[in-house]
Scaffold this motif. Structure first.
Motif, PDB file in Angstrom:
ATOM      1  N   GLN A 475     -16.820 -37.470 -11.457  1.00  0.00           N
ATOM      2  CA  GLN A 475     -18.142 -38.097 -11.378  1.00  0.00           C
ATOM      3  C   GLN A 475     -19.047 -37.663 -12.524  1.00  0.00           C
ATOM      4  O   GLN A 475     -19.902 -38.439 -12.968  1.00  0.00           O
ATOM      5  N   ASN A 476     -18.865 -36.447 -13.004  1.00  0.00           N
ATOM      6  CA  ASN A 476     -19.709 -35.928 -14.072  1.00  0.00           C
ATOM      7  C   ASN A 476     -19.099 -36.122 -15.458  1.00  0.00           C
ATOM      8  O   ASN A 476     -19.571 -35.536 -16.434  1.00  0.00           O
ATOM      9  N   GLY A 477     -18.034 -36.920 -15.558  1.00  0.00           N
ATOM     10  CA  GLY A 477     -17.429 -37.212 -16.852  1.00  0.00           C
ATOM     11  C   GLY A 477     -16.595 -36.089 -17.424  1.00  0.00           C
ATOM     12  O   GLY A 477     -16.213 -36.149 -18.606  1.00  0.00           O
ATOM     13  N   LEU A 478     -16.296 -35.081 -16.602  1.00  0.00           N
ATOM     14  CA  LEU A 478     -15.482 -33.952 -17.075  1.00  0.00           C
ATOM     15  C   LEU A 478     -14.019 -34.219 -16.722  1.00  0.00           C
ATOM     16  O   LEU A 478     -13.395 -33.517 -15.919  1.00  0.00           O
ATOM     17  N   SER A 479     -13.487 -35.244 -17.341  1.00  0.00           N
ATOM     18  CA  SER A 479     -12.151 -35.720 -16.981  1.00  0.00           C
ATOM     19  C   SER A 479     -11.067 -34.698 -17.292  1.00  0.00           C
ATOM     20  O   SER A 479     -10.105 -34.548 -16.534  1.00  0.00           O
ATOM     21  N   LEU A 480     -11.203 -33.992 -18.412  1.00  0.00           N
ATOM     22  CA  LEU A 480     -10.205 -32.993 -18.782  1.00  0.00           C
ATOM     23  C   LEU A 480     -10.158 -31.870 -17.747  1.00  0.00           C
ATOM     24  O   LEU A 480      -9.074 -31.418 -17.347  1.00  0.00           O
ATOM     25  N   ALA A 481     -11.336 -31.433 -17.294  1.00  0.00           N
ATOM     26  CA  ALA A 481     -11.392 -30.394 -16.258  1.00  0.00           C
ATOM     27  C   ALA A 481     -10.764 -30.896 -14.959  1.00  0.00           C
ATOM     28  O   ALA A 481     -10.113 -30.130 -14.231  1.00  0.00           O
ATOM     29  N   ALA A 482     -10.947 -32.190 -14.664  1.00  0.00           N
ATOM     30  CA  ALA A 482     -10.355 -32.769 -13.459  1.00  0.00           C
ATOM     31  C   ALA A 482      -8.831 -32.720 -13.532  1.00  0.00           C
ATOM     32  O   ALA A 482      -8.155 -32.378 -12.548  1.00  0.00           O
ATOM     33  N   VAL A 483      -8.284 -33.035 -14.708  1.00  0.00           N
ATOM     34  CA  VAL A 483      -6.824 -33.002 -14.886  1.00  0.00           C
ATOM     35  C   VAL A 483      -6.306 -31.573 -14.769  1.00  0.00           C
ATOM     36  O   VAL A 483      -5.278 -31.308 -14.125  1.00  0.00           O
ATOM     37  N   GLN A 484      -7.016 -30.617 -15.372  1.00  0.00           N
ATOM     38  CA  GLN A 484      -6.600 -29.221 -15.298  1.00  0.00           C
ATOM     39  C   GLN A 484      -6.654 -28.707 -13.851  1.00  0.00           C
ATOM     40  O   GLN A 484      -5.783 -27.946 -13.425  1.00  0.00           O
ATOM     41  N   ALA A 485      -7.690 -29.141 -13.110  1.00  0.00           N
ATOM     42  CA  ALA A 485      -7.780 -28.758 -11.695  1.00  0.00           C
ATOM     43  C   ALA A 485      -6.628 -29.354 -10.890  1.00  0.00           C
ATOM     44  O   ALA A 485      -6.102 -28.716  -9.970  1.00  0.00           O
ATOM     45  N   PHE A 486      -6.218 -30.564 -11.258  1.00  0.00           N
ATOM     46  CA  PHE A 486      -5.089 -31.199 -10.567  1.00  0.00           C
ATOM     47  C   PHE A 486      -3.809 -30.373 -10.748  1.00  0.00           C
ATOM     48  O   PHE A 486      -3.034 -30.212  -9.804  1.00  0.00           O
ATOM     49  N   PHE A 487      -3.601 -29.840 -11.949  1.00  0.00           N
ATOM     50  CA  PHE A 487      -2.442 -28.981 -12.165  1.00  0.00           C
ATOM     51  C   PHE A 487      -2.524 -27.727 -11.300  1.00  0.00           C
ATOM     52  O   PHE A 487      -1.506 -27.197 -10.859  1.00  0.00           O
TER      53      PHE A 487
END
Length: 790
Positions: A475-487
């Motif tokens: 939601q906050n545009g931090l897509s890279l952090a979202a992917v890293q959290a998914f890992f």
């Protein structure tokens, strides 16, 4: 130990010994002291004889048996005055009428303890010293008292010392277990040693059939009940209805109900509650209530709560009001549980005013009442929470969830931090659901650092917590952090459909993240078997569509078994991004033929592709049909599509007229679209008007300056071009640098670069490769031209 407590309880019981002791003391006192003692005794006697008439009859009768005492105590318990029953028992002991007490008296006294172990332990002591503990009825009553007071180990100790326990003994211990597994194991043991179950045994055991294995055990119990002819017992039938209802087996529950020869109000309430708990049987619940009333059965608070809840599920406001009226007529209008459900019903029917009136008229409000009010009235949630605390009601985790949700929607940052502090103070951060809400709240506040802090402090990270964090990043545009959290989820937990939905949304929204990460998510989805989930399928469609992989989008769509409205919209949007007009219109027609109604997003995609392909007539037809045929109010985005559509074909006057019809006024995207059309078609006059409006709306934006500069340049008005550039410089407006992206497959995302960029450490190799590719392209182009010439 028990004997000592008993001695405290029956001070003055050994009257003869005390009388002799008093006479010995009196001999040593003078006449004045004797006169004072006499007065005090008279006062005390008057006080004692001023008690209730029933007590006077008891105390004045020197030759009585246990029957009157027992009757008085039972009457007190029936009148819901257990302490009065204990007082009768205490007075009876205090005046030394020990010979009239029997085992029934002790059993009644223990029942009067109502789970309070203090008098119960004292009575236990008396039972030991008097020998009444040898009676099985007394031992059973003692076990029951300890079970109700949470001292199951003491009850079990008594049970283990019994020589010949009866069925009541077994049933008492069975009812005292806290864990269902232990209780069912005990019931199995009874069956194996040959204990013949009675109605109480079956009904108690059925109440412990909570998990799947317990339900299977309950089915076996049901077969035994039928075998031994206990299915006609009302209590057993009620327990069976409750068990089947708990597991959503309403057909079986109804069959048991219909086959019961005798039904009481508990039976009707059990089937009513079963219908209500399932949520899909609201009509059946209402019909059952009507049938109950026709049979003349008296309704209680359970009946009204079930019926009102069913009205809420069905959103049947009129019937809900009628049930409300009947509840008032029968004296349950202000009952706390009835009031709570009525509030919920009115809220579901979107009549919050009536829900508030129910709340204000309630005499007693519990935490559920206040929590419902807070959840309904989001704007006043904070003030209601303060009022709740002033009323002396302690919040629970559900209260904080509703309150934090209201604060998040209202963007009340200060209040949110205060509630976070209160959660810390009251130890509610130990509740994972409250922490998850706090993570979501800070994400809405665009404060992901605070979300991360709450997440890092979790003692146990469940999948919902991970989902809240990943969704916040997306939601906050931090897509890279979202992917890293998914890992991180893959390593620590098991992702579910919402996890994949959030991370795929993040990959789709960020062009700087490699599509390979989305493909990796896709392979993991197939591995865990969620590829058939409609939420995941739609998210995959959307992700591939946004990232330009139309072939993968189409493949996912074709493999989706249940195509939801979102899936249709996703594939249409993907095709529209590629400008494939024919495919979009074919999918749109098929969507309508399948009976799936398009939504506003679907129309936005269809209008976009119509505009890009110059299909003005079809676009206008679809735009008009939104409100006429589908009752969808066009949003500013839809108007923007129409303006762009008209602008592309040079119908600028119509486009400008449509801009004036946009509800709430035109936004940036509409005006930018129209200004771009003015540049294409060379309309300087209209372009200047639109550019002035844009510059006022976005003074620091470079887009309007660049478009007007290009328009003036195409008209050869270099003086105005220079003037615009000077204006940009004086206002500090800078033209945004255009970037291109290269996918190198790293976790850090794509590599972005602009024209003449030398920041990459291997820039020399990149430029050499680019030059090599350019030379190869020129060679292939010249080869093709020669082939055409020949």
């Amino acid at each position: 130990m028990f004997e000592a407590e008993f001695n405290t309880f029956i001070v003055g019981v050994h009257v003869e010994k005390i009388r002799c002791y008093i006479l010995m003391i009196i001999r040593q006192l003078n006449s004045k002291t004797l006169h004072w003692i006499s007065n005090q005794l008279s006062i005390n006697l008057r006080r004692f004889h001023s008690s209730k008439h029933a007590h006077q009859q008891l105390d004045n009768n020197p030759h009585r048996n246990a029957l009157p005492i027992n009757r008085l105590m039972v009457s007190a318990i029936t009148a819901k005055h257990p302490f009065e029953a204990l007082e009768i028992f205490r007075r009876h002991l205090q005046f030394g009428f020990l010979n009239d007490i029997d085992e029934v008296t002790l059993a009644i006294a223990l029942k009067a303890c109502t789970g309070d172990q203090t008098p119960g332990r004292q009575i236990h002591g008396f039972a030991i010293t008097s020998g009444f503990v040898s009676y099985i009825s007394v031992s059973n009553s003692l076990m029951n008292m300890y079970c109700k007071s949470g001292q199951f180990d003491k009850a079990l100790c008594i049970f283990n010392n019994l020589n010949n326990p009866d069925i009541v003994s077994w049933n008492t211990i069975l009812s005292g277990f806290e864990k269902s597994d232990d209780a069912l194991s005990f019931a199995l043991r009874l069956n194996l040693i040959g204990v013949v179950f009675d109605a109480v045994t079956y009904s108690t055991a059925l109440s412990f059939c909570l998990d799947h294995e317990g339900f299977l055990f309950g089915l076996q119990l049901h077969s035994l009940i039928v075998k031994f002819g206990l299915d006609s017992e009302v209590y057993v039938g009620n327990a069976l209805i409750t068990m089947y209802s708990r597991w959503g087996r309403l057909a079986e529950a109804r069959r048991v109900f219909d086959e019961m020869p005798n039904k009481d109000s508990v039976s009707w309430n059990a089937i009513l509650s079963g219908y209500t708990q399932d949520g899909d049987y609201g009509v059946e619940a209402i019909l059952a209530l009507i049938e109950m009333m026709r049979k003349g059965l008296r309704l209680d608070h359970v009946s009204f709560t079930s019926a009102a809840s069913a009205c809420g599920h069905e959103k049947n406001l009129e019937l809900g009001k009628q049930i409300h009226g009947v509840s008032i007529k029968m004296g349950y209008g202000t009952h706390v549980s009835v009031g709570n459900v009525l509030m919920s019903t009115y809220s579901k029917c979107e009549v919050t005013g009536d829900a508030n009136k129910v709340f204000r008229r309630m005499h007693d409000r519990n935490v559920i009442s206040w929590t419902t009010m807070i959840s309904m009235n989001r704007e006043d949630a904070v003030s209601l929470f303060k009022e709740m605390r002033l009323d002396g009601v302690c919040p629970n985790d559900v209260t904080f969830i509703g309150l934090i949700h209201a604060i998040s929607i209202g963007n009340l940052v200060k209040e949110g931090r205060m509630i976070h502090g209160l959660c810390i103070k009251t130890n509610f951060l130990s509740e994972p659901s409250v922490c998850n809400c706090l993570i979501t709240m800070y994400a809405r506040f665009e404060s992901m650092q605070d979300s991360e802090k709450v997440f890092d402090e979790l003692s146990c990270r469940e999948i919902i917590s991970w989902n809240a964090l990943i969704s916040g990043y997306a939601q906050n545009g931090l897509s890279l952090a979202a992917v890293q959290a998914f890992f991180g989820v893959i390593k620590e937990s098991k992702p579910n459909a919402y996890t994949f939905g959030s991370v795929l949304n993040a990959v789709g929204a960020a062009e700087y993240i490699s599509l390979k990460h989305g493909q990796r998510c896709h392979s993991h989805i197939i591995k865990v078997g969620l590829d058939s989930d409609p939420i995941v399928g739609s998210a995959l469609l959307d992700m591939y569509g946004k990232r330009g992989s139309i072939f993968e989008s189409q493949r996912v769509f074709d493999e989706t078994q249940e195509k939801s409205e979102f899936a249709w919209t996703a594939i249409i949007s993907a095709l529209a991004r590629h400008g494939d007009y024919e495919s979009v219109m074919n999918q749109f027609k098929e969507m309508e033929n399948k009976g799936v109604r398009p939504d506003s997003i679907t129309f936005l995609s269809v209008l976009t592709v119509c505009g890009r392909n110059g299909m003005i007539h079809k676009g206008r037809q679809l735009f008009d049909s939104m409100l006429k045929d589908y009752h969808i109010e066009p949003s500013p985005d839809h108007y923007s599509c129409m303006v762009d559509m008209l602008g592309r074909v040079g119908r600028l006057e119509e486009a400008e007229e449509l801009v004036g019809q946009i509800p709430g006024g035109p936004g940036l995207s509409v005006l930018q679209s129209l200004l771009g059309a003015c540049r294409i078609h060379g309309n300087v006059e209209m372009g200047e008007r639109i550019a002035d409006a844009l510059m006022k709306m976005e003074p620091a934006g470079s887009g309007s300056y660049v478009l007007m500069s290009n328009l003036y340049a195409e008209k050869g008005d270099w003086e105005m071009v220079a003037k615009l550039r000077k204006g940009m410089k004086s206002k500090g407006v800078r033209k945004e640098v255009g970037f291109s992206w290269a996918d190198v497959g790293d976790i850090d995302g794509l590599h972005g670069f602009s024209s003449g960029d030398n920041t990459h450490p291997r820039s020399e190799e990149i430029y050499r490769m680019a030059e090599c590719l350019g030379s190869e392209m020129k060679y292939l182009n010249s080869k093709r031209e020669r082939a055409i010439a020949l």
